[in-house]
Design a protein around this motif. Structure first.
Motif, PDB file in Angstrom:
ATOM      1  N   GLN A 326     -15.297 -84.979   4.686  1.00  0.00           N
ATOM      2  CA  GLN A 326     -16.043 -86.088   4.100  1.00  0.00           C
ATOM      3  C   GLN A 326     -17.523 -85.748   3.984  1.00  0.00           C
ATOM      4  N   ALA A 327     -18.092 -85.157   5.035  1.00  0.00           N
ATOM      5  CA  ALA A 327     -19.513 -84.814   5.032  1.00  0.00           C
ATOM      6  C   ALA A 327     -19.829 -83.789   3.946  1.00  0.00           C
ATOM      7  N   PHE A 328     -18.897 -82.881   3.685  1.00  0.00           N
ATOM      8  CA  PHE A 328     -19.104 -81.866   2.654  1.00  0.00           C
ATOM      9  C   PHE A 328     -19.253 -82.521   1.286  1.00  0.00           C
ATOM     10  N   THR A 329     -18.329 -83.430   0.952  1.00  0.00           N
ATOM     11  CA  THR A 329     -18.372 -84.098  -0.345  1.00  0.00           C
ATOM     12  C   THR A 329     -19.584 -85.019  -0.454  1.00  0.00           C
ATOM     13  N   VAL A 330     -19.821 -85.798   0.587  1.00  0.00           N
ATOM     14  CA  VAL A 330     -20.981 -86.692   0.588  1.00  0.00           C
ATOM     15  C   VAL A 330     -22.271 -85.883   0.427  1.00  0.00           C
ATOM     16  N   GLY A 331     -22.329 -84.724   1.071  1.00  0.00           N
ATOM     17  CA  GLY A 331     -23.524 -83.884   0.995  1.00  0.00           C
ATOM     18  C   GLY A 331     -23.860 -83.460  -0.421  1.00  0.00           C
ATOM     19  N   HIS A 332     -22.847 -83.100  -1.222  1.00  0.00           N
ATOM     20  CA  HIS A 332     -23.072 -82.766  -2.628  1.00  0.00           C
ATOM     21  C   HIS A 332     -23.762 -83.912  -3.360  1.00  0.00           C
ATOM     22  N   TRP A 333     -23.211 -85.108  -3.174  1.00  0.00           N
ATOM     23  CA  TRP A 333     -23.754 -86.283  -3.858  1.00  0.00           C
ATOM     24  C   TRP A 333     -25.186 -86.572  -3.391  1.00  0.00           C
ATOM     25  N   VAL A 334     -25.391 -86.506  -2.081  1.00  0.00           N
ATOM     26  CA  VAL A 334     -26.702 -86.850  -1.514  1.00  0.00           C
ATOM     27  C   VAL A 334     -27.778 -85.897  -2.037  1.00  0.00           C
ATOM     28  N   ARG A 335     -27.494 -84.609  -2.047  1.00  0.00           N
ATOM     29  CA  ARG A 335     -28.492 -83.640  -2.525  1.00  0.00           C
ATOM     30  C   ARG A 335     -28.840 -83.893  -3.996  1.00  0.00           C
ATOM     31  N   SER A 336     -27.830 -84.214  -4.787  1.00  0.00           N
ATOM     32  CA  SER A 336     -28.089 -84.501  -6.200  1.00  0.00           C
ATOM     33  C   SER A 336     -28.903 -85.782  -6.352  1.00  0.00           C
ATOM     34  N   LEU A 337     -28.557 -86.821  -5.590  1.00  0.00           N
ATOM     35  CA  LEU A 337     -29.276 -88.086  -5.679  1.00  0.00           C
ATOM     36  C   LEU A 337     -30.735 -87.911  -5.265  1.00  0.00           C
ATOM     37  N   LEU A 338     -30.977 -87.130  -4.221  1.00  0.00           N
ATOM     38  CA  LEU A 338     -32.354 -86.891  -3.789  1.00  0.00           C
ATOM     39  C   LEU A 338     -33.129 -86.113  -4.847  1.00  0.00           C
ATOM     40  N   GLY A 339     -32.431 -85.276  -5.615  1.00  0.00           N
ATOM     41  CA  GLY A 339     -33.091 -84.573  -6.710  1.00  0.00           C
ATOM     42  C   GLY A 339     -33.506 -85.517  -7.821  1.00  0.00           C
ATOM     43  N   ILE A 340     -32.743 -86.586  -8.008  1.00  0.00           N
ATOM     44  CA  ILE A 340     -33.056 -87.595  -9.028  1.00  0.00           C
ATOM     45  C   ILE A 340     -34.082 -88.593  -8.508  1.00  0.00           C
ATOM     46  N   ARG A 341     -33.930 -88.969  -7.229  1.00  0.00           N
ATOM     47  CA  ARG A 341     -34.793 -89.992  -6.637  1.00  0.00           C
ATOM     48  C   ARG A 341     -35.457 -89.436  -5.368  1.00  0.00           C
ATOM     49  N   PRO A 342     -36.451 -88.589  -5.518  1.00  0.00           N
ATOM     50  CA  PRO A 342     -37.084 -87.954  -4.342  1.00  0.00           C
ATOM     51  C   PRO A 342     -37.792 -88.932  -3.425  1.00  0.00           C
ATOM     52  N   GLU A 343     -38.008 -90.171  -3.902  1.00  0.00           N
ATOM     53  CA  GLU A 343     -38.671 -91.159  -3.046  1.00  0.00           C
ATOM     54  C   GLU A 343     -37.760 -91.663  -1.933  1.00  0.00           C
ATOM     55  N   LEU A 344     -36.460 -91.417  -2.043  1.00  0.00           N
ATOM     56  CA  LEU A 344     -35.520 -91.875  -1.032  1.00  0.00           C
ATOM     57  C   LEU A 344     -35.571 -90.999   0.211  1.00  0.00           C
ATOM     58  N   SER A 345     -35.338 -91.601   1.360  1.00  0.00           N
ATOM     59  CA  SER A 345     -35.132 -90.821   2.583  1.00  0.00           C
ATOM     60  C   SER A 345     -33.673 -90.357   2.613  1.00  0.00           C
ATOM     61  N   LEU A 346     -33.372 -89.430   3.496  1.00  0.00           N
ATOM     62  CA  LEU A 346     -31.987 -88.955   3.614  1.00  0.00           C
ATOM     63  C   LEU A 346     -31.033 -90.095   3.969  1.00  0.00           C
ATOM     64  N   PRO A 347     -31.336 -90.935   4.973  1.00  0.00           N
ATOM     65  CA  PRO A 347     -30.420 -92.048   5.265  1.00  0.00           C
ATOM     66  C   PRO A 347     -30.263 -93.008   4.090  1.00  0.00           C
ATOM     67  N   GLU A 348     -31.337 -93.273   3.350  1.00  0.00           N
ATOM     68  CA  GLU A 348     -31.232 -94.159   2.193  1.00  0.00           C
ATOM     69  C   GLU A 348     -30.284 -93.584   1.149  1.00  0.00           C
ATOM     70  N   ALA A 349     -30.405 -92.289   0.895  1.00  0.00           N
ATOM     71  CA  ALA A 349     -29.504 -91.649  -0.063  1.00  0.00           C
ATOM     72  C   ALA A 349     -28.061 -91.704   0.424  1.00  0.00           C
TER      73      ALA A 349
END
Length: 393
Positions: A326-349
């Protein structure tokens, strides 16, 4: 001072949410309440009674949170204000009972018919309180689209009950309400925006070997009844394969479920690798990942349902393996989302990604896992809306 009955009910709700109905005993509830088993049994001798009180109590709390907001609205400004207020009230109630309401997705199947009907009626009314002002705010939408958006907005809020990521309460409230309102503001899908998904290949889907028949049958039973309700004899009877063969192929049903989860994860990883190989921007990657996840879930609903409902409740090392996948798949999404929205913190993403993934499963169940490109594109649209203001096409 909290009376014993209230203490028992509160502990029961937390334990049922964490372990599920079938895995929970009165002894577990007593331990969580800091009481003896005899004391718990004096106040509630039936586990089911506590379970029904927990599920119905959570739904009732959510419904009552917006009772004072029910009123007719006559223009889009009033409708938006009412929607925002209902969403915020729902989010506050969900946050308050976050650790005691995580059974909304799968555990309600264990309710008796009358209790299940009562629970469904309360959930329906919660969503109706979103549909009614939404129809005024967005008169261009068809009723089916309004219903989908209302359900998705509630799913985004409810997603916090299925993962442990933590943040200050006010930040969670802001994040959830904003995500839910983005969902309600998302645009309908046009036919020109429908894109074909990557094909999913799973061995048990088309192979009729004994091993594949076992997996196909077991996943169907797990999804329908829950992992703990299924015995090897059930799988043997439904698949036409002996218990001895099941044991020789998988050891036990935990091994079977883990094997299916690993194969499914590898297939999802394969099509996600295709996305990574072609994506030029974080936006491209997140769109591709969400498309893959929606299509995989709708193409293999039994496997995904078993994975999400029972994977985190596997024993020992098997649970850790599930969490790694689960963490592997979520990690892909989170890294991409942070690339789109750099203002987010890791927990927010992480919060937003779990909201998006939760929407897929909840809308899939609501739609009966209807498999067509338009439906999948609609679901993907609201998934992306929950995370960021981007379109799939």
């Amino acid at each position: 001072m909290t009376d014993t009955s209230t203490l028992v009910r509160s502990a029961a709700a937390r334990v049922f949410a964490a372990q599920g109905y079938l895995r929970t005993t009165l002894h577990d509830i007593a331990a969580a309440a800091g009481l003896s088993s005899d004391n718990v049994e004096r106040h509630s001798p039936e586990k089911y009674t506590l379970f029904a009180q927990s599920v119905l109590g959570a739904a009732r709390t959510l419904l009552q949170a917006s009772d004072h907001l029910v009123a007719d609205v006559h223009d889009s400004r009033q409708a938006r204000a009412q929607l925002a207020a209902v969403i915020e009230a729902s989010a506050r109630a969900t946050i308050a009972q976050r650790n005691a309401s995580g059974f909304y997705r799968s555990e309600v199947r264990h309710l008796l018919p009358d209790d299940r009907a009562e629970n469904a009626a309360m959930v329906e009314e919660v969503q109706a309180r979103i549909r009614r002002p939404l129809a005024v705010m967005r008169p261009d939408l068809e009723p089916a689209e309004i219903a989908l958006l209302a359900a998705a907005s509630q799913s985004a809020v409810a997603s916090i009950t299925i993962h442990p990521t933590d943040m200050p309460e006010q930040k969670i409230l802001t994040l959830l309400t904003t995500a839910a309102m983005r969902v309600l503001d998302s645009s309908p899908v046009r036919p020109s925006e429908i894109a074909p998904a990557r094909e999913v290949h799973l061995p048990w889907r088309h192979d009729d070997s004994p091993r594949s028949r076992i997996q196909r049958t077991a996943l169907s039973l797990f999804a329908r009844d829950g992992f703990c309700a299924v015995a090897p004899d059930d799988v043997a009877a439904a698949s036409g394969v002996s218990v001895d063969v099941i044991a020789s192929e998988f050891g036990d049903l935990s091994g079977l479920l883990l094997d299916a989860c690993c194969v499914g994860h590898a297939e999802l990883q394969r099509i996600d690798d295709d996305v990574l190989a072609t994506a030029e921007t974080p936006r491209d990657a997140l769109v591709g990942f969400s498309c893959n996840y929606v299509h995989y879930s709708f193409d293999e609903p039994d496997g995904m349902t078993a994975f999400l409902n029972d994977g985190r409740r596997m024993p020992g090392e098997q649970k850790l393996e599930f969490l790694r996948m689960q963490a592997f798949t979520v990690g892909h999404w989170v890294r991409s989302l942070l690339g789109i929205r750099p203002e987010l913190s890791l927990p927010e993403a992480q919060f937003l990604v779990f909201a998006g993934m939760c929407i897929v499963n909840d809308l899939g169940r609501k739609l009966g896992w209807q498999r067509d490109e338009l439906t999948e594109t609609r679901v993907q649209r609201v998934v992306l809306a929950a995370m960021a203001t981007i379109r799939a096409c």
